[in-house]
Design a protein around this motif. Structure first.
Motif, PDB file in Angstrom:
ATOM      1  N   TYR A 102       0.165 -43.447  81.840  1.00  0.00           N
ATOM      2  CA  TYR A 102       0.449 -44.853  82.144  1.00  0.00           C
ATOM      3  C   TYR A 102      -0.555 -45.347  83.165  1.00  0.00           C
ATOM      4  O   TYR A 102      -0.895 -44.636  84.117  1.00  0.00           O
ATOM      5  CB  TYR A 102       1.865 -44.982  82.702  1.00  0.00           C
ATOM      6  CG  TYR A 102       2.087 -46.199  83.579  1.00  0.00           C
ATOM      7  CD1 TYR A 102       2.604 -47.375  83.049  1.00  0.00           C
ATOM      8  CD2 TYR A 102       1.770 -46.173  84.942  1.00  0.00           C
ATOM      9  CE1 TYR A 102       2.803 -48.487  83.856  1.00  0.00           C
ATOM     10  CE2 TYR A 102       1.960 -47.281  85.747  1.00  0.00           C
ATOM     11  CZ  TYR A 102       2.478 -48.437  85.199  1.00  0.00           C
ATOM     12  OH  TYR A 102       2.656 -49.536  85.993  1.00  0.00           O
ATOM     13  N   THR A 103      -1.014 -46.574  82.975  1.00  0.00           N
ATOM     14  CA  THR A 103      -1.830 -47.225  83.987  1.00  0.00           C
ATOM     15  C   THR A 103      -1.477 -48.700  84.056  1.00  0.00           C
ATOM     16  O   THR A 103      -1.211 -49.336  83.024  1.00  0.00           O
ATOM     17  CB  THR A 103      -3.333 -47.072  83.695  1.00  0.00           C
ATOM     18  OG1 THR A 103      -4.081 -47.760  84.712  1.00  0.00           O
ATOM     19  CG2 THR A 103      -3.712 -47.637  82.335  1.00  0.00           C
ATOM     20  N   ALA A 104      -1.445 -49.234  85.260  1.00  0.00           N
ATOM     21  CA  ALA A 104      -1.220 -50.667  85.458  1.00  0.00           C
ATOM     22  C   ALA A 104      -2.545 -51.409  85.562  1.00  0.00           C
ATOM     23  O   ALA A 104      -2.559 -52.603  85.873  1.00  0.00           O
ATOM     24  CB  ALA A 104      -0.382 -50.902  86.717  1.00  0.00           C
ATOM     25  N   ARG A 105      -3.641 -50.706  85.298  1.00  0.00           N
ATOM     26  CA  ARG A 105      -4.958 -51.322  85.374  1.00  0.00           C
ATOM     27  C   ARG A 105      -5.222 -52.183  84.140  1.00  0.00           C
ATOM     28  O   ARG A 105      -4.433 -52.232  83.200  1.00  0.00           O
ATOM     29  CB  ARG A 105      -6.029 -50.236  85.527  1.00  0.00           C
ATOM     30  CG  ARG A 105      -5.835 -49.337  86.743  1.00  0.00           C
ATOM     31  CD  ARG A 105      -6.183 -50.051  88.038  1.00  0.00           C
ATOM     32  NE  ARG A 105      -7.602 -50.345  88.103  1.00  0.00           N
ATOM     33  CZ  ARG A 105      -8.540 -49.470  88.507  1.00  0.00           C
ATOM     34  NH1 ARG A 105      -8.194 -48.236  88.837  1.00  0.00           N
ATOM     35  NH2 ARG A 105      -9.807 -49.828  88.561  1.00  0.00           N
ATOM     36  N   GLY A 106      -6.368 -52.834  84.132  1.00  0.00           N
ATOM     37  CA  GLY A 106      -6.704 -53.770  83.082  1.00  0.00           C
ATOM     38  C   GLY A 106      -7.206 -53.123  81.803  1.00  0.00           C
ATOM     39  O   GLY A 106      -7.302 -51.891  81.700  1.00  0.00           O
ATOM     40  N   PRO A 107      -7.554 -53.960  80.817  1.00  0.00           N
ATOM     41  CA  PRO A 107      -7.999 -53.448  79.514  1.00  0.00           C
ATOM     42  C   PRO A 107      -9.203 -52.524  79.595  1.00  0.00           C
ATOM     43  O   PRO A 107      -9.340 -51.620  78.762  1.00  0.00           O
ATOM     44  CB  PRO A 107      -8.331 -54.728  78.738  1.00  0.00           C
ATOM     45  CG  PRO A 107      -7.502 -55.787  79.375  1.00  0.00           C
ATOM     46  CD  PRO A 107      -7.443 -55.433  80.824  1.00  0.00           C
ATOM     47  N   LYS A 115     -10.515 -44.213  74.571  1.00  0.00           N
ATOM     48  CA  LYS A 115     -11.697 -43.648  73.920  1.00  0.00           C
ATOM     49  C   LYS A 115     -11.704 -42.126  73.975  1.00  0.00           C
ATOM     50  O   LYS A 115     -12.392 -41.478  73.185  1.00  0.00           O
ATOM     51  CB  LYS A 115     -12.967 -44.204  74.561  1.00  0.00           C
ATOM     52  CG  LYS A 115     -13.303 -45.616  74.098  1.00  0.00           C
ATOM     53  CD  LYS A 115     -14.608 -46.104  74.705  1.00  0.00           C
ATOM     54  CE  LYS A 115     -14.996 -47.468  74.141  1.00  0.00           C
ATOM     55  NZ  LYS A 115     -16.266 -47.972  74.738  1.00  0.00           N
ATOM     56  N   GLU A 116     -10.939 -41.562  74.903  1.00  0.00           N
ATOM     57  CA  GLU A 116     -10.798 -40.109  74.985  1.00  0.00           C
ATOM     58  C   GLU A 116      -9.604 -39.616  74.173  1.00  0.00           C
ATOM     59  O   GLU A 116      -9.203 -38.463  74.286  1.00  0.00           O
ATOM     60  CB  GLU A 116     -10.640 -39.680  76.450  1.00  0.00           C
ATOM     61  CG  GLU A 116     -11.847 -39.991  77.319  1.00  0.00           C
ATOM     62  CD  GLU A 116     -13.093 -39.221  76.914  1.00  0.00           C
ATOM     63  OE1 GLU A 116     -12.955 -38.183  76.223  1.00  0.00           O
ATOM     64  OE2 GLU A 116     -14.202 -39.652  77.281  1.00  0.00           O
ATOM     65  N   VAL A 120      -2.158 -44.161  75.697  1.00  0.00           N
ATOM     66  CA  VAL A 120      -2.095 -44.914  76.954  1.00  0.00           C
ATOM     67  C   VAL A 120      -0.955 -45.925  76.933  1.00  0.00           C
ATOM     68  O   VAL A 120      -0.844 -46.719  75.991  1.00  0.00           O
ATOM     69  CB  VAL A 120      -3.409 -45.668  77.224  1.00  0.00           C
ATOM     70  CG1 VAL A 120      -3.359 -46.336  78.604  1.00  0.00           C
ATOM     71  CG2 VAL A 120      -4.602 -44.743  77.130  1.00  0.00           C
ATOM     72  N   MET A 121      -0.125 -45.892  77.983  1.00  0.00           N
ATOM     73  CA  MET A 121       0.866 -46.929  78.213  1.00  0.00           C
ATOM     74  C   MET A 121       0.306 -47.901  79.254  1.00  0.00           C
ATOM     75  O   MET A 121      -0.060 -47.486  80.358  1.00  0.00           O
ATOM     76  CB  MET A 121       2.189 -46.342  78.733  1.00  0.00           C
ATOM     77  CG  MET A 121       3.261 -47.408  78.995  1.00  0.00           C
ATOM     78  SD  MET A 121       4.685 -46.784  79.919  1.00  0.00           S
ATOM     79  CE  MET A 121       5.389 -45.637  78.747  1.00  0.00           C
ATOM     80  N   CYS A 122       0.224 -49.169  78.891  1.00  0.00           N
ATOM     81  CA  CYS A 122      -0.211 -50.185  79.849  1.00  0.00           C
ATOM     82  C   CYS A 122       1.027 -50.865  80.451  1.00  0.00           C
ATOM     83  O   CYS A 122       2.159 -50.447  80.193  1.00  0.00           O
ATOM     84  CB  CYS A 122      -1.138 -51.194  79.180  1.00  0.00           C
ATOM     85  SG  CYS A 122      -0.372 -52.125  77.827  1.00  0.00           S
ATOM     86  N   HIS A 123       0.817 -51.905  81.246  1.00  0.00           N
ATOM     87  CA  HIS A 123       1.924 -52.567  81.938  1.00  0.00           C
ATOM     88  C   HIS A 123       1.692 -54.069  81.907  1.00  0.00           C
ATOM     89  O   HIS A 123       0.682 -54.555  82.419  1.00  0.00           O
ATOM     90  CB  HIS A 123       1.994 -52.071  83.385  1.00  0.00           C
ATOM     91  CG  HIS A 123       3.264 -52.435  84.098  1.00  0.00           C
ATOM     92  ND1 HIS A 123       3.669 -51.802  85.241  1.00  0.00           N
ATOM     93  CD2 HIS A 123       4.216 -53.367  83.834  1.00  0.00           C
ATOM     94  CE1 HIS A 123       4.811 -52.324  85.655  1.00  0.00           C
ATOM     95  NE2 HIS A 123       5.164 -53.290  84.809  1.00  0.00           N
ATOM     96  N   GLY A 161      -6.930 -50.514  72.930  1.00  0.00           N
ATOM     97  CA  GLY A 161      -6.516 -49.220  72.413  1.00  0.00           C
ATOM     98  C   GLY A 161      -5.235 -48.663  72.997  1.00  0.00           C
ATOM     99  O   GLY A 161      -4.938 -47.477  72.821  1.00  0.00           O
ATOM    100  N   ALA A 162      -4.455 -49.514  73.702  1.00  0.00           N
ATOM    101  CA  ALA A 162      -3.188 -49.021  74.250  1.00  0.00           C
ATOM    102  C   ALA A 162      -2.254 -48.597  73.120  1.00  0.00           C
ATOM    103  O   ALA A 162      -2.289 -49.129  72.007  1.00  0.00           O
ATOM    104  CB  ALA A 162      -2.525 -50.093  75.105  1.00  0.00           C
ATOM    105  N   PHE A 163      -1.412 -47.641  73.438  1.00  0.00           N
ATOM    106  CA  PHE A 163      -0.428 -47.107  72.486  1.00  0.00           C
ATOM    107  C   PHE A 163       0.943 -47.736  72.713  1.00  0.00           C
ATOM    108  O   PHE A 163       1.676 -48.047  71.774  1.00  0.00           O
ATOM    109  CB  PHE A 163      -0.417 -45.587  72.653  1.00  0.00           C
ATOM    110  CG  PHE A 163       0.915 -44.907  72.530  1.00  0.00           C
ATOM    111  CD1 PHE A 163       1.501 -44.701  71.296  1.00  0.00           C
ATOM    112  CD2 PHE A 163       1.570 -44.430  73.664  1.00  0.00           C
ATOM    113  CE1 PHE A 163       2.726 -44.052  71.186  1.00  0.00           C
ATOM    114  CE2 PHE A 163       2.775 -43.779  73.563  1.00  0.00           C
ATOM    115  CZ  PHE A 163       3.367 -43.594  72.313  1.00  0.00           C
TER     116      PHE A 163
END
Length: 276
Positions: A102-107, A115-116, A120-123, A161-163
């Motif tokens: 999880y990351t609260a950072r931007g796109p 890309k790896e 990824v969980m975004c917020h 590419g967030a999941f």
């Protein structure tokens, strides 16, 4: 259970994989809670919770407590300022047994991780650490303009590419409309039942605090038990002190003994030593 190899090439079993969770979108509601210790993770597993999430530094503890639950490792916003920092933290969490990060950072950070091939969980919605940009802690998407901008943010995260997405304090009707249109798995935290996953912090579920956000419901009362434990601890310590002063502790049965003959011999021998 699904058979997998984790990022450290260890064979393991999982109740869900990223592919499973994506396939279940819109078909079956899942549950998620936090787990930052062995006990919290084990409790979630025993209760049949589907997914758990915790601080990346607690990945090993969560994996020990719940070996088979899908675990998302949160990369703390202020602790990893550069893309390289985030990537290193993500790789370590995945090596420790995480299934996604999880990351609260931007796109741009989401894209770096995606890309790896890291799920990824975004917020989106209310991001409490950024609440100053919205005038404080409040629901996001309560006007048509704001809801449209929120939808655009979802699309940007899709493109990055967030999941999945932690969708926090979004008006329930807005969440429902967005959730059925976005490819992201929506983890509804205070955003109604329209999300794909209903998410609530474990401390709120278990009633560990006397106050909680409006969207949280306590299903237990651990706080009362903790207060009882605090009171019992102080009572026990006071009783110990009084017992020592009164001479009732330690009692004869709580000490080691010695045969009378051996004691007499011991006293005679040290007396002779003292007389030298």
């Amino acid at each position: 259970m699904k058979r997998i190899y984790d990022w450290d090439a260890r064979f393991s079993l999982r109740n869900h994989t990223a592919a499973d969770i994506l396939a279940l979108k819109g078909k079956r509601k899942l549950t998620q809670t936090t787990a930052n210790s062995v006990e919290e993770a084990a409790a979630a597993a025993d209760a049949g919770i589907d997914l758990i999430m915790g601080n990346a530094q607690n990945t090993k503890a969560a994996r020990e407590g719940a070996p088979h639950l899908f675990f998302t490792a949160a990369i703390a916003l202020p602790d990893f300022p550069t893309g390289t920092d985030v990537l290193n933290a993500a790789f370590k969490a995945m090596k420790d047994g995480a299934d996604s990060v999880y990351t609260a950072r931007g796109p741009h950070i989401v894209e770096l991780l995606a890309k790896e091939q890291i799920p990824v969980m975004c917020h989106l919605g209310l991001v409490p650490r950024r609440s100053g940009w919205h005038g404080g802690l409040r629901a996001i998407g309560r006007t048509a303009d704001e809801a449209v901008e929120l939808w655009k943010a979802f699309r940007r995260m899709e493109d990055a590419g967030a999941f999945s997405v932690e969708a926090e304090v979004i008006p329930a009707p807005v969440m429902e409309e967005i959730s059925r249109r976005t490819s992201l798995v929506t983890m509804s935290l205070g955003s109604g039942s329209g999300g794909d996953v209903i998410y609530l912090f474990q401390n709120d579920i278990c009633g560990e605090d006397t106050t909680r956000p409006r969207h949280a419901r306590a299903f237990g009362n651990i706080h009362a038990l903790q207060e009882q434990i605090r009171a019992e601890r102080r009572s026990a310590l006071s009783a110990f002190k009084e017992a020592v002063h009164s001479g009732s502790f330690p009692a004869q049965g709580e000490t080691a003994g010695i045969e009378d003959q051996a004691l007499t011999e011991f006293i005679e021998r040290i007396a002779r030593e003292d007389g030298k």
